[in-house]
Design an enzyme around this catalytic site. Structure first.
Site, PDB file in Angstrom:
ATOM      1  N   GLU A 162     -41.317 108.864  -6.683  1.00  0.00           N
ATOM      2  CA  GLU A 162     -40.216 108.205  -5.965  1.00  0.00           C
ATOM      3  C   GLU A 162     -38.613 108.756  -6.430  1.00  0.00           C
ATOM      4  O   GLU A 162     -37.691 108.776  -5.854  1.00  0.00           O
ATOM      5  CB  GLU A 162     -40.293 106.784  -5.706  1.00  0.00           C
ATOM      6  CG  GLU A 162     -41.384 106.221  -4.869  1.00  0.00           C
ATOM      7  CD  GLU A 162     -42.622 106.303  -5.355  1.00  0.00           C
ATOM      8  OE1 GLU A 162     -42.725 106.822  -6.770  1.00  0.00           O
ATOM      9  OE2 GLU A 162     -43.673 106.430  -4.851  1.00  0.00           O
ATOM     10  N   HIS A 171     -48.157  95.833  -1.115  1.00  0.00           N
ATOM     11  CA  HIS A 171     -48.023  96.503   0.190  1.00  0.00           C
ATOM     12  C   HIS A 171     -47.277  95.609   0.949  1.00  0.00           C
ATOM     13  O   HIS A 171     -47.512  95.503   2.138  1.00  0.00           O
ATOM     14  CB  HIS A 171     -49.449  96.877   0.568  1.00  0.00           C
ATOM     15  CG  HIS A 171     -50.132  98.040  -0.002  1.00  0.00           C
ATOM     16  ND1 HIS A 171     -50.843  97.593  -1.423  1.00  0.00           N
ATOM     17  CD2 HIS A 171     -50.142  99.222  -0.223  1.00  0.00           C
ATOM     18  CE1 HIS A 171     -51.471  98.593  -1.958  1.00  0.00           C
ATOM     19  NE2 HIS A 171     -50.808  99.823  -1.229  1.00  0.00           N
TER      20      HIS A 171
END
Lengths: 428, 338
Positions: free
Chosen positions: B60, B129
Site C-alpha cells: 500500500e 475487514h
C-alpha cells in the site's frame, strides 16, 4: 571484529540451552572516538578492473558490479578501464566548477549558521561528485528526486544560489513561502522535486513519475537519491519492487556515505552485502561505484540512463563516499567517530581528484584553480548579499503570515479562511 | 433512468472518467484483470488496457508513493485499497507526502490522487475487514475526506473526487454496496433496486465535495451522520416516529458547517451518529463545532452514538454495531433530557 565499547558485555551462553543458546550479532563499527580509523572493511577494486556490460545486460549476469567497485581514476589520477568514456575537457571543467561552487556555498552557509543567521544547515562536503556528475549525466527533461544532501543537483541545474539562500532565510524570496525547514528546497523549472525530510519517501514517488512518463510515451527518466541509512525504510523496497515489476525508466541511487547520523552503515545492513546487491534480488542491476570519482559516477549514471531510456528498466547505483562533515548543524560527529576519520578515507576527495586529473591531462593549473575558487567564493558572497536584500533574520519574518493558510488546498476552504482572519485579528 | 447499486455506480464513475480524460488511471491490488474483490473495477481493464487499469503488488505504501509520482507527472490516479483496514502501511505516504506536497512546495508540485477504499462493518469481517478509519484522516491537513451513503452520491462524489486537484480519501461503506442496510442483520437483505437514490445517470455528473445533504426534513431534532448510519438513523426515526431532520454529512473535509448548524439552530437538539469508535472520533469534531456555533439554541446536550471503543469484534458484531435500537434510545433521551 571485537567490540570497542567498554561496559557490560552480552551474557555468555549459560542459559538452559548451554552452548546451543541463540546469540545475536551486533554489527561492528570500525572505529569510535579515540581509536584509529580503520577502513579495512571497505571492499575496493582496482581502477579499471570491472567490465562495462551492454546496457541490456541481465542483472543476474553482472553481479560482480554490485560486489566490486567501479573506478575510473587510478591513484595517480589517470583514467583507466572500460568505464572511461572520455568527456570533453570543458565538461570536466564545468563539473569541477559546480563542485567547487557547491562546496563554497556549503562552507559559507555553515558559517552563516554559526553566526546565528540561519537556524539549520546540512553540508554535502566530500559528496559533491555524486550530485554534480549525476545531474550532468542526465538530460534537462529528466526529473530528480533528491534527499537533503543533494544541493549539487540544484547547482548543476543552474538554480541561482540566491534562491536557495532565500529558502534558508525563509524571507520574501523563499520558494517554500516559509513552510519548510532550511535545505528542503525544490525547483519546478529545473525539475527537481520537493525535498521531504521523511526518509526514502521519494523512492516510490520517483518510480511513479517514471511510470507516468512511460505511459505518456515520453523518454524522460527519473532519478532518486537516498542515503544508505534510509535504505532500511520500507519505501526503499517499495521503490525497487515497483521499478522492477513495471521495468520503470528510473535510476535509484543509494549514497553510501558510511554514516546515518551516528549509526554506522552496518546497522542498515551493509555488513553482509553491499547496498547495490539489493538490486539483483529484484532483478535490477546493482552497480557499486566510487562516489568520489567524478568520471566513474558520470559513466555509470550515463549507462543507467541509456538503459532506462532504451526500455531495459531501472538500475540501482550505490555511490560509495564519505560524509566528511557533521550530519547537520545539530550534530557533533566527534562524539561517535574519530575526529580525523575523513583524513584516512581511502577514496580521497572528489574535487581534489578531478582537479589533479585535469592538471595531469594538461587542461588545468593550480593557479587557474585558485582563481576559480576565489571567483566562486565572491559569487557566493554577492548572492548572500542579494538574498539578504529580500529579508534578513534581524528584521524578523518578512513573509505575510496569511501565507500560512494558502496551499493547504488548491482553494482555501471556509474553515481556513476563518482561521486566517482570526490570526490577523490576533496580531492586529 | 438506469438503476445501479453502489458497485455499479462507482464502476460507472471510473468508466466515465477513464473515457473522458486520458490522464485518469486506476491502480490497486486485484483491480485489473479480476475487477476487484468487490467487483468495483470490473471490465475497466478490458476496456482501457493494462496500462491505465493497473494491477499492483500488495504494497500500500508503494501504491500511494507511485500514485503520487504519477500525479506529479500529469496523471490523475485513482488508487484502490482493498479494505480501509489495510491503509496503514500507506499512512506516511498519505499524511507526510500526499497531503502536504502542495503546501511544502508552495504550489510548485501537487498530485491529484484519489484513494478509494471500502470501510465499515456489518459484513462479518472481524477486526481486519470492518474498520472505519475516516476520523484519523480528518485530522490530517491537506486531504479531503468523503463518504457517500447511496449509489447516486457515490458516482457523483467519485467523479468530483477524481476531478479535484487536491488528494481525496474516498471511503465506501461496503455494507451499502448491494443495498441500503438499516442495521437489522436478521432481516432479509434489501437491494438498491427500486430505491430512488439508486437512479443513476449513465453519463457525467458531479456531486460537489463539501456539501452535506438533508435526507429527511424535520423539526424535532437534527441527526448528523454519514455512510451506513444514514440508513440506520432512518430506521430509528421510523421506529420512534419522531420528526427528526437527518443530515448526511457526505464530506468530512471540507465540512458543510452551515447546513449542519442552521438545522441544529432550528431544532435545538442534535444527535451525532457514526460507526467508528467514539473517543476522538469525527463525532467529537462535529459536536464541538456545532456546540460552538449553536450553544444558545440548544435545548439539550449534544449526544453521540458510535461504535464502542474496542477493536471491531468478530463474534460480537451486533453488540458492537450502533444499530437502530441504540440510536432510538438516544433520540428518546434527547427529546426528554433528565
Amino acid at each position: 571484529m571485537s567490540t570497542l565499547i567498554d561496559g557490560p558485555q552480552p551474557p555468555s551462553a549459560v542459559g538452559s540451552a548451554g552452548a546451543r543458546a541463540s546469540r545475536l550479532h551486533i554489527p561492528a563499527v570500525p572505529a569510535r572516538p579515540g581509536h584509529r580509523s580503520d577502513f579495512g572493511y571497505l571492499s575496493l577494486s582496482a581502477a579499471g578492473a570491472l567490465p562495462r556490460p551492454a546496457i541490456d545486460a541481465r542483472a543476474a549476469d553482472i553481479g560482480e558490479l554490485a560486489a566490486g567497485l567501479v573506478r575510473v581514476l587510478d591513484d595517480d589520477h589517470r583514467p583507466v578501464g572500460p568505464w572511461h568514456l572520455p568527456l570533453e575537457p570543458s565538461v570536466l571543467k564545468t563539473g569541477l566548477r559546480h563542485m567547487l561552487l557547491t562546496r563554497a556555498f556549503d562552507r559559507r552557509m555553515q558559517r552563516t549558521h554559526r553566526q546565528g543567521r540561519i537556524s539549520f544547515y546540512i553540508q554535502s562536503t566530500g559528496e559533491e561528485a555524486v550530485s554534480v556528475a549525476q545531474a550532468m549525466a542526465l538530460r534537462p527533461g529528466d526529473m530528480l528526486f533528491p534527499s537533503y544532501r543533494n544541493q549539487g543537483l540544484f547547482v548543476a541545474r543552474g538554480v541561482p544560489l540566491v534562491d536557495l539562500m532565500c529558502q534558508l532565510l525563509s524571507n520574501r524570496g523563499d520558494m517554500c513561502k516559509g513552510r519548510q525547514l532550511p535545505v528542503m528546497y525544490h525547483s519546478g523549472p529545473a525539475r527537481i522535486f520537493s525535498i521531504s525530510g521523511n526518509l526514502a519517501t521519494q523512492y516510490p514517488q520517483a518510480v511513479g513519475w517514471a511510470m507516468a512518463g512511460a505511459i505518456k510515451g515520453e523518454d524522460h527518466i527519473a532519478a532518486a537519491w537516498i542515503g544508505e541509512g534510509s535504505s532500511a525504510e520500507a519505501d526503499f523496497h517499495h521503490g525497487l519492487l515497483f521499478a522492477s515489476v513495471y521495468r520503470a525508466p528510473v535510476i535509484l541511487n543509494v549514497v553510501n556515505n558510511q554514516w546515518a547520523i551516528s549509526t554506522f552503515q552496518g546497522f542498515a545492513g551493509g555488513e553482509q552485502q553491499s547496498f547495490a546487491a539489493r538490486g539483483p534480488g529484484f532483478g535490477i542491476p546493482g552497480i557499486r561505484v566510487d562516489g568520489n570519482d567524478f568520471l566513474a559516477v558520470h559513466a555509470v549514471t550515463q549507462w543507467a540512463a541509456q538503459r532506462a531510456r532504451a526500455n531495459h528498466g531501472p538500475t540501482l547505483l550505490e555511490l560509495v563516499t564519505y560524509r566528511a562533515e557533521a550530519h547537520s548543524t545539530s550534530d557533533d560527529p566527534s562524539r561517535y567517530r574519530p575526529r580525523d576519520d575523513y583524513q584516512h578515507w581511502p577514496l580521497g576527495d572528489p574535487i581534489e581528484r578531478l582537479k589533479q586529473h585535469l592538471i595531469l591531462a594538461g587542461h588545468w593549473t593550480e593557479s587557474a584553480h585558485q582563481a576559480l575558487s576565489a571567483q566562486l567564493e565572491a559569487q557566493v558572497d554577492s548572492s548572500w548579499a542579494e538574498a539578504l536584500a529580500q529579508g534578513t533574520p534581524e528584521q524578523g519574518c518578512s513573509l505575510d503570515r496569511g501565507l500560512m493558510f494558502e496551499d493547504v488546498f488548491k482553494d482555501m476552504p471556509e474553515h481556513l479562511r476563518r482561521q486566517r482572519d482570526a490570526l490577523a485579528a490576533e496580531r492586529g | 433512468m438506469p438503476q445501479m447499486n453502489m458497485i455499479q455506480a462507482l464502476n460507472s464513475a471510473m468508466d466515465v472518467m477513464l473515457e473522458r480524460d486520458p490522464s485518469v488511471i486506476v491502480m490497486g491490488e486485484d483491480v485489473g484483470y479480476f475487477g476487484g474483490v468487490f467487483r468495483v473495477t470490473e471490465g475497466l481493464q478490458r476496456k482501457y488496457g493494462e496500462h491505465r487499469v493497473l494491477d499492483t503488488p500488495i504494497a500500500e505504501g508503494g501504491i500511494v508513493g507511485a500514485a503520487l509520482g504519477r500525479g506529479v507527472n500529469g496523471l490523475r490516479p485513482v488508487a484502490e485499497f482493498q479494505f480501509s483496514d489495510y491503509i496503514y502501511p500507506a499512512f506516511d505516504q498519505i499524511v507526510s507526502e500526499l497531503a502536504r506536497l502542495r503546501y511544502r512546495s508552495a504550489g510548485a508540485f501537487w498530485s491529484p490522487v484519489t484513494v478509494r477504499t471500502p470501510c465499515g462493518g456489518g459484513i462479518r469481517g472481524g477486526q481486519t475487514h470492518s474498520q472505519s478509519p475516516e476520523g484519523i484522516f480528518t485530522h490530517v491537513c491537506g486531504i479531503k475526506v468523503v463518504m457517500p451513503s447511496n449509489p447516486y452520491d457515490a458516482k457523483g462524489l467519485l467523479i468530483a473526487s477524481i476531478e479535484d486537484d487536491d488528494p481525496v480519501i474516498f471511503f465506501e461503506p461496503k455494507r451499502l454496496y448491494n443495498g441500503p442496510f438499516d442495521g437489522t442483520p436478521d432481516k432479509a437483505a434489501v437491494a438498491w433496486k427500486g430505491d430512488p437514490r439508486a437512479e443513476v445517470p449513465e453519463g457525467h455528473y458531479a456531486v460537489p465535495i463539501g456539501k452535506a445533504q438533508i435526507v429527511r426534513s424535520g423539526a424535532a431534532l437534527t441527526i448528523v451522520t454519514y455512510g451506513t448510519m444514514v440508513h440506520v438513523c432512518e430506521a430509528a426515526v421510523r421506529d420512534t416516529r419522531l420528526d427528526a431532520e437527518i443530515i448526511d454529512v457526505r464530506s468530512m473535509i471540507p465540512l458543510d458547517v452551515d447546513t449542519l448548524c442552521s438545522s441544529v439552530s432550528r431544532t435545538g437538539r442534535c444527535l451525532i451518529v457514526h460507526e467508528a469508535t467514539g473517543f476522538s472520533g469525527f463525532g467529537a469534531e462535529l459536536s464541538a463545532t456545532i456546540q460552538e456555533r449553536c450553544f444558545w439554541d440548544l435545548e439539550a446536550p449534544i449526544e453521540r452514538v458510535t461504535g464502542w471503543d474496542t477493536p471491531y469484534p468478530s463474534a460480537f458484531e451486533w453488540d458492537y454495531f450502533p444499530g437502530p435500537a441504540r440510536v432510538a434510545a438516544a433520540l428518546r433521551r434527547l427529546m426528554s433530557p433528565p
